[in-house]
Design a protein around this motif. Structure first.
Motif, mmCIF file in Angstrom:
data_model
loop_
_atom_site.group_PDB
_atom_site.id
_atom_site.type_symbol
_atom_site.label_atom_id
_atom_site.label_comp_id
_atom_site.label_asym_id
_atom_site.label_seq_id
_atom_site.Cartn_x
_atom_site.Cartn_y
_atom_site.Cartn_z
ATOM 1 N N LEU A 42 0.844 -1.192 0.000
ATOM 2 C CA LEU A 42 0.000 0.000 0.000
ATOM 3 C C LEU A 42 0.877 1.239 0.000
ATOM 4 O O LEU A 42 1.967 1.227 0.564
ATOM 5 N N ASN A 46 -2.491 5.375 1.606
ATOM 6 C CA ASN A 46 -3.528 4.357 1.773
ATOM 7 C C ASN A 46 -3.344 3.577 3.063
ATOM 8 O O ASN A 46 -4.321 3.208 3.716
ATOM 9 N N SER A 47 -2.110 3.325 3.433
ATOM 10 C CA SER A 47 -1.847 2.627 4.691
ATOM 11 C C SER A 47 -2.380 3.433 5.875
ATOM 12 O O SER A 47 -3.042 2.889 6.766
ATOM 13 N N LEU A 80 -8.036 -2.270 0.814
ATOM 14 C CA LEU A 80 -7.171 -3.441 0.942
ATOM 15 C C LEU A 80 -7.437 -4.500 -0.130
ATOM 16 O O LEU A 80 -6.667 -5.449 -0.278
#
Length: 82
Positions: A42, A46-47, A80
């Protein structure tokens, strides 16, 4: 009388579905945690977003706001890819 029983049954089923969703929040959190433990590829943005959505979902769940919890958790799962 018969119509009243049908309406009552429909209301009970609607209430039961809300309870079922409320108990699904922990399963969604477990799925997110399992995916995160596998170190998915990621972006840092995004993480961070997934981590925040997961934490928000847990906070909403604990506050009894299960619709909001599911919204956050499902968004995290979408990022995810699960």
């Amino acid at each position: 009388m018969r119509k009243s029983i049908s309406i009552l049954a429909a209301l009970l089923l609607c209430g039961a579905s809300g309870v079922a969703l409320a108990h699904n929040c922990p399963n969604e959190m477990k799925a997110i945690d399992a995916r995160l433990s596998s170190k998915p590829a990621l972006s840092p943005e995004n993480s961070a977003k997934v981590t925040k959505l997961r934490a928000d979902g847990e906070a909403y769940h604990k506050a009894g706001k299960h619709d909001e919890a599911m919204k956050s958790l499902l968004e995290a799962k979408k990022i995810l890819g699960i």
